[in-house]
Design a protein around this motif. Sequence first.
Motif, PDB file in Angstrom:
ATOM      1  N   UNK A 200      -2.355   5.592   6.752  1.00  5.59           N
ATOM      2  CA  UNK A 200      -1.089   4.869   6.071  1.00  5.59           C
ATOM      3  C   UNK A 200       0.150   5.517   6.260  1.00  5.59           C
ATOM      4  N   UNK A 201       0.239   6.793   6.196  1.00  8.41           N
ATOM      5  CA  UNK A 201       1.268   7.460   6.012  1.00  8.41           C
ATOM      6  C   UNK A 201       2.108   7.034   7.447  1.00  8.41           C
ATOM      7  N   UNK A 202       1.340   7.194   8.432  1.00 15.18           N
ATOM      8  CA  UNK A 202       1.789   6.857   9.877  1.00 15.18           C
ATOM      9  C   UNK A 202       2.306   5.432   9.914  1.00 15.18           C
TER      10      UNK A 202
ATOM     11  N   UNK B 176       0.954  -1.225  -0.020  1.00 16.50           N
ATOM     12  CA  UNK B 176      -0.050  -0.181  -0.154  1.00 16.50           C
ATOM     13  C   UNK B 176       0.822   1.325   0.061  1.00 16.50           C
ATOM     14  N   UNK B 177       0.642   2.172  -0.723  1.00 18.48           N
ATOM     15  CA  UNK B 177       1.160   3.366  -0.937  1.00 18.48           C
ATOM     16  C   UNK B 177       0.477   4.756  -1.054  1.00 18.48           C
ATOM     17  N   UNK B 178       0.826   5.814  -0.904  1.00 20.65           N
ATOM     18  CA  UNK B 178       0.148   7.042  -1.162  1.00 20.65           C
ATOM     19  C   UNK B 178       0.525   7.539  -2.504  1.00 20.65           C
ATOM     20  N   UNK B 179      -0.342   7.420  -3.473  1.00 19.39           N
ATOM     21  CA  UNK B 179      -0.074   8.021  -4.842  1.00 19.39           C
ATOM     22  C   UNK B 179       0.061   9.575  -5.027  1.00 19.39           C
ATOM     23  N   UNK B 180       0.184  10.080  -6.095  1.00 22.34           N
ATOM     24  CA  UNK B 180       0.389  11.461  -6.392  1.00 22.34           C
ATOM     25  C   UNK B 180      -0.789  12.303  -6.328  1.00 22.34           C
ATOM     26  N   UNK B 181      -1.823  11.406  -6.395  1.00 16.94           N
ATOM     27  CA  UNK B 181      -3.148  12.500  -5.750  1.00 16.94           C
ATOM     28  C   UNK B 181      -3.576  12.406  -4.327  1.00 16.94           C
TER      29      UNK B 181
ATOM     30  N   UNK C 113       7.017   1.445  10.169  1.00 18.95           N
ATOM     31  CA  UNK C 113       7.390   0.449   9.474  1.00 18.95           C
ATOM     32  C   UNK C 113       8.898   0.583   9.155  1.00 18.95           C
ATOM     33  N   UNK C 114       9.050   1.760   8.339  1.00 19.63           N
ATOM     34  CA  UNK C 114      10.486   2.214   7.884  1.00 19.63           C
ATOM     35  C   UNK C 114      11.459   2.451   8.927  1.00 19.63           C
ATOM     36  N   UNK C 115      11.001   2.937  10.194  1.00 17.19           N
ATOM     37  CA  UNK C 115      11.941   3.006  11.120  1.00 17.19           C
ATOM     38  C   UNK C 115      12.277   1.856  11.775  1.00 17.19           C
ATOM     39  N   UNK C 116      11.348   0.780  11.913  1.00 20.52           N
ATOM     40  CA  UNK C 116      11.658  -0.354  12.476  1.00 20.52           C
ATOM     41  C   UNK C 116      12.378  -1.353  11.685  1.00 20.52           C
TER      42      UNK C 116
END
Length: 121
Positions: free
Chosen positions: A108-110, A60-65, A115-118
């Motif tokens: 989702x951003x949170x 899952x990602x945040x897209x350009x919109x 996850x990235x930090x971990x």
Amino acid sequence: METCFLPTGKLQFDEVYISDLVHLKQIFVKERNLKQVNEDFGLPFVMAKKTDEIIAFASLIINDQDTVDFVIFEAGNMDAKEKEAFKKYAEDCFKKAPSDNYNDPGQLKSTISRIINWINI
């Protein structure tokens, strides 16, 4: 979410577990030629395996919109038919939207940030 098998019996689709993240990180950093994951890694939710080896995953990602979408990362071991089957499976899972991560860009951003930090420790 249930595991899905293609008729060939070679490719298996499954949900992502925390224990899979190390392998998914390896696929991502290799594909992107990075040393660590970044926000493009997203939140993995389904994966494809061949003979117990993870060969692709959808995140899952945040897209350009600024809406929730998904992207597929692969290790390069899939033919066109397998890629299409996995994309369809990921789309079906995405449409079922079992949590706020699938619908709420802020949530989702949170989650991605945590996850990235971990995973980069």
